[in-house]
Design a protein around this motif. Structure first.
Motif, PDB file in Angstrom:
ATOM      1  N   MET A 111      25.783 -10.920  80.178  1.00 29.72           N
ATOM      2  CA  MET A 111      24.965 -10.213  81.167  1.00 29.72           C
ATOM      3  C   MET A 111      23.828  -9.518  80.434  1.00 29.72           C
ATOM      4  O   MET A 111      23.848  -9.402  79.204  1.00 29.72           O
ATOM      5  CB  MET A 111      25.803  -9.197  81.938  1.00 29.72           C
ATOM      6  N   GLU A 112      22.833  -9.080  81.185  1.00 19.95           N
ATOM      7  CA  GLU A 112      21.753  -8.324  80.565  1.00 19.95           C
ATOM      8  C   GLU A 112      21.923  -6.855  80.909  1.00 19.95           C
ATOM      9  O   GLU A 112      21.887  -6.468  82.083  1.00 19.95           O
ATOM     10  CB  GLU A 112      20.382  -8.843  81.047  1.00 19.95           C
ATOM     11  N   VAL A 113      22.122  -6.058  79.882  1.00 19.25           N
ATOM     12  CA  VAL A 113      22.352  -4.616  80.084  1.00 19.25           C
ATOM     13  C   VAL A 113      21.033  -3.903  79.827  1.00 19.25           C
ATOM     14  O   VAL A 113      20.485  -3.959  78.728  1.00 19.25           O
ATOM     15  CB  VAL A 113      23.440  -4.092  79.118  1.00 19.25           C
ATOM     16  N   VAL A 114      20.517  -3.260  80.846  1.00 15.70           N
ATOM     17  CA  VAL A 114      19.216  -2.602  80.686  1.00 15.70           C
ATOM     18  C   VAL A 114      19.352  -1.140  80.273  1.00 15.70           C
ATOM     19  O   VAL A 114      18.422  -0.543  79.756  1.00 15.70           O
ATOM     20  CB  VAL A 114      18.354  -2.715  81.967  1.00 15.70           C
ATOM     21  N   PRO A 173      30.515   6.083  80.184  1.00 14.62           N
ATOM     22  CA  PRO A 173      31.288   4.860  79.958  1.00 14.62           C
ATOM     23  C   PRO A 173      30.738   3.665  80.749  1.00 14.62           C
ATOM     24  O   PRO A 173      31.435   2.662  80.907  1.00 14.62           O
ATOM     25  CB  PRO A 173      32.687   5.249  80.457  1.00 14.62           C
ATOM     26  N   TYR A 174      29.529   3.772  81.257  1.00 18.36           N
ATOM     27  CA  TYR A 174      28.996   2.725  82.153  1.00 18.36           C
ATOM     28  C   TYR A 174      27.816   1.961  81.563  1.00 18.36           C
ATOM     29  O   TYR A 174      26.991   2.522  80.838  1.00 18.36           O
ATOM     30  CB  TYR A 174      28.559   3.347  83.489  1.00 18.36           C
ATOM     31  N   LEU A 175      27.759   0.667  81.933  1.00 17.84           N
ATOM     32  CA  LEU A 175      26.623  -0.199  81.597  1.00 17.84           C
ATOM     33  C   LEU A 175      25.897  -0.508  82.908  1.00 17.84           C
ATOM     34  O   LEU A 175      26.539  -0.697  83.945  1.00 17.84           O
ATOM     35  CB  LEU A 175      27.121  -1.522  80.999  1.00 17.84           C
ATOM     36  N   TYR A 176      24.572  -0.611  82.842  1.00 21.95           N
ATOM     37  CA  TYR A 176      23.790  -0.936  84.037  1.00 21.95           C
ATOM     38  C   TYR A 176      23.059  -2.247  83.778  1.00 21.95           C
ATOM     39  O   TYR A 176      22.354  -2.376  82.779  1.00 21.95           O
ATOM     40  CB  TYR A 176      22.805   0.199  84.350  1.00 21.95           C
ATOM     41  N   THR A 177      23.255  -3.223  84.677  1.00 21.21           N
ATOM     42  CA  THR A 177      22.699  -4.559  84.404  1.00 21.21           C
ATOM     43  C   THR A 177      21.356  -4.751  85.087  1.00 21.21           C
ATOM     44  O   THR A 177      20.972  -4.002  85.996  1.00 21.21           O
ATOM     45  CB  THR A 177      23.647  -5.671  84.888  1.00 21.21           C
ATOM     46  N   GLY A 228      21.289  -4.863  88.701  1.00 26.42           N
ATOM     47  CA  GLY A 228      21.560  -3.612  89.415  1.00 26.42           C
ATOM     48  C   GLY A 228      23.033  -3.277  89.526  1.00 26.42           C
ATOM     49  O   GLY A 228      23.418  -2.372  90.266  1.00 26.42           O
ATOM     50  N   GLN A 229      23.881  -4.011  88.774  1.00 24.84           N
ATOM     51  CA  GLN A 229      25.314  -3.714  88.830  1.00 24.84           C
ATOM     52  C   GLN A 229      25.665  -2.561  87.874  1.00 24.84           C
ATOM     53  O   GLN A 229      25.073  -2.465  86.783  1.00 24.84           O
ATOM     54  CB  GLN A 229      26.094  -4.966  88.407  1.00 24.84           C
ATOM     55  N   LEU A 248      34.288  -8.588  85.368  1.00 21.80           N
ATOM     56  CA  LEU A 248      32.869  -8.247  85.548  1.00 21.80           C
ATOM     57  C   LEU A 248      32.477  -8.312  87.030  1.00 21.80           C
ATOM     58  O   LEU A 248      31.717  -7.473  87.512  1.00 21.80           O
ATOM     59  CB  LEU A 248      31.973  -9.177  84.718  1.00 21.80           C
ATOM     60  N   GLU A 249      33.035  -9.306  87.745  1.00 25.73           N
ATOM     61  CA  GLU A 249      32.770  -9.383  89.198  1.00 25.73           C
ATOM     62  C   GLU A 249      33.198  -8.095  89.886  1.00 25.73           C
ATOM     63  O   GLU A 249      32.574  -7.625  90.821  1.00 25.73           O
ATOM     64  CB  GLU A 249      33.613 -10.512  89.796  1.00 25.73           C
TER      65      GLU A 249
END
Ligand SMILES: Cc1ncc(COP(=O)(O)O)c(C=O)c1O
Length: 439
Positions: free
Chosen positions: A15-18, A23-27, A30-31, A389-390
């Motif tokens: 995935m692309e993490v922006v 503890p969170y990743l934002y893709t 927008g996930q 991930l879903e």
């Protein structure tokens, strides 16, 4: 031709993490993803801490690069932090590098140079363990017990004689056999006898396995007795605590859980919490003095002890300490283990839920009876990860190729009940997905 942007080889997952925070990743899509593995079991304090960013900024302005052997304020602060608050008192000497593999390479070099410096150059074999991971350099790939990560390299990489990794679930005498400890100790004695202790420099081991085995702990009493055998045979104990160090297993180091006093201790990951590429090799005066008296060199990597990395690591370790984050590890672990045991403990594909502190492994099998693994081509751990991930949770894939279906959890020490709910329900959903698909 399909131009692959990243990584070097195309993966079935990614995935692309922006951005990342806590503890969170934002893709890019927008996930918001809960990182239940702290990256690669790295992020002990969570992502995006302002204090660490500020420390790195100051270090960059003050000393963007200084030759590793010179002292700088950034290095001095880290050395003080390590010695005053973290390292066992007998490990007085500190050698810094850029990560776990490099730190393990240094540890092995020190062990062999030490033996040579004592007039024992033939004492140059490093024992390792059948299930283990010590890094990705050629030497570490070769001597690790991780089949998948040396495929295609077998003809080139060095080999190490191996002792069996104590694995209570899969002990050849039977699962959780009462004689498991003695079985594995006998194996250690046999290997030493076969090779000859006069030829063995040290044993490189993870006190609690990282993701290679999926948080395996040995039978009670094993390490204490194994260390005595090593001492009696004049063999150094080299503890690879790259994944377990700095609070991850509910104590400063996993060695402490077994009252072990390693001759050389290796750290990485949590030492910089993901804010810095840093590893450490810690040893005794006796080893360092002996190497020095023999006139041998301990060469540095150009980017070892980079002031920015030292500043980041000091800031991370200070946060762990001042916010008492390590005190959260065991209570969080108990909550997660209770929830996992009650919600997936009886799941038909779960062989074992195990771990220490916030290093937790769930071993997934096709059939519990006989502990039969899924076919490797099914790529079960990748499927579990994609399903996670879903559901908005990143679960870390463990295993070594032979025992491949392991889900590892290693979240930041800052998580709370909301994150535990998310994590447990993602594990449950992904296991149910596998059970439905293959029933
Ligand atoms: C126990 C252990 N040792 C060594 C390494 C290698 O560290 P690095 O990837 O920082 O080189 C790892 C990485 O996963 C590890 O878990």
């Amino acid at each position: 031709m399909d131009l692959i942007k990243w990584p070097f080889l195309k993966q079935s997952w990614g995935m692309e993490v922006v951005r990342s925070e806590g503890p969170y990743l934002y893709t890019k899509e927008g996930q918001k993803i809960l990182d239940a593995a702290g990256g690669a079991i790295v992020s002990n304090i969570g992502y995006g801490r302002e204090e660490v960013a500020e420390a790195i900024k100051q270090a960059t302005k003050n000393n963007s690069y200084v030759l590793p052997p010179f002292l700088t304020p950034e290095r001095e602060t880290l050395l003080d932090e390590l010695r005053e608050h973290w390292l066992p008192p007998h490990l007085t000497r500190i050698h810094l590098s850029s990560g776990g593999s490099e730190a393990n390479e240094s540890a092995v070099k020190l062990a062999i140079q030490y033996q040579a410096s004592r007039g024992k150059p033939e004492k140059n074999i490093i024992l390792t363990r059948t299930l283990s991971y010590h890094g990705t350099t050629l030497n570490m790939s070769g001597i690790s017990g991780h089949a998948a990560r040396k495929r295609g390299l077998e003809s080139y990489v060095p080999k190490a004689p191996m002792i069996e990794t104590p694995y209570p679930l899969r002990c050849p005498l039977g699962s959780f056999h009462p004689d498991a400890k003695d079985y594995y100790l006998d194996n250690l004695k046999e290997v030493i006898k076969k090779i000859g202790s006069e030829n063995i420099a040290g044993l490189l081991m993870e006190p609690v396995n990282g993701s290679s085995g999926g948080a395996i702990s040995p039978p009670e009493g094993y390490w204490e007795e194994a260390h005595k055998i090593l001492i009696d045979n004049d063999i150094l104990l080299i503890a690879d605590e790259v994944m377990t160090g700095f609070g991850r297993v509910g104590d400063d180091f996993a060695s402490n859980l077994y009252n072990l006093k390693p001759d050389i201790l290796v750290a990485g990951k949590g030492m910089g919490g993901g804010y810095a590429a840093i590893g450490g090799t810690y040893s005794t005066d006796e080893i360092a003095d002996s190497i020095m008296e023999a006139g041998y060199e301990v060469m540095f990597h150009t980017f070892a002890a980079l002031p920015q990395s030292c500043a980041a690591s000091s800031a991370v370790l200070k946060i762990l300490r001042e916010e008492k984050l390590c005190d959260r590890v065991n209570p969080l672990s108990e909550k997660i283990m209770d929830r996992l045991n009650s919600e997936v403990g009886q799941h038909p594909n779960v062989a074992e839920i195990r771990g220490k502190g916030l290093l937790i492994g769930i071993e997934v099998v096709k059939e519990k009876e006989g502990l039969i693994c899924f076919d490797e081509n099914e790529k079960i751990t990748s499927q579990i990860m994609m399903k996670g991930l879903e559901d908005g949770v990143f679960l870390y894939p463990g295993g070594t190729g032979e025992f491949r279906d392991i889900i590892c959890l290693g979240p930041a020490f800052t998580i709370g009940d909301e994150e535990i709910d998310l994590m447990v329900s993602a594990v449950k959903n992904s296991l149910n997905f596998i059970a439905n698909k293959y029933s």
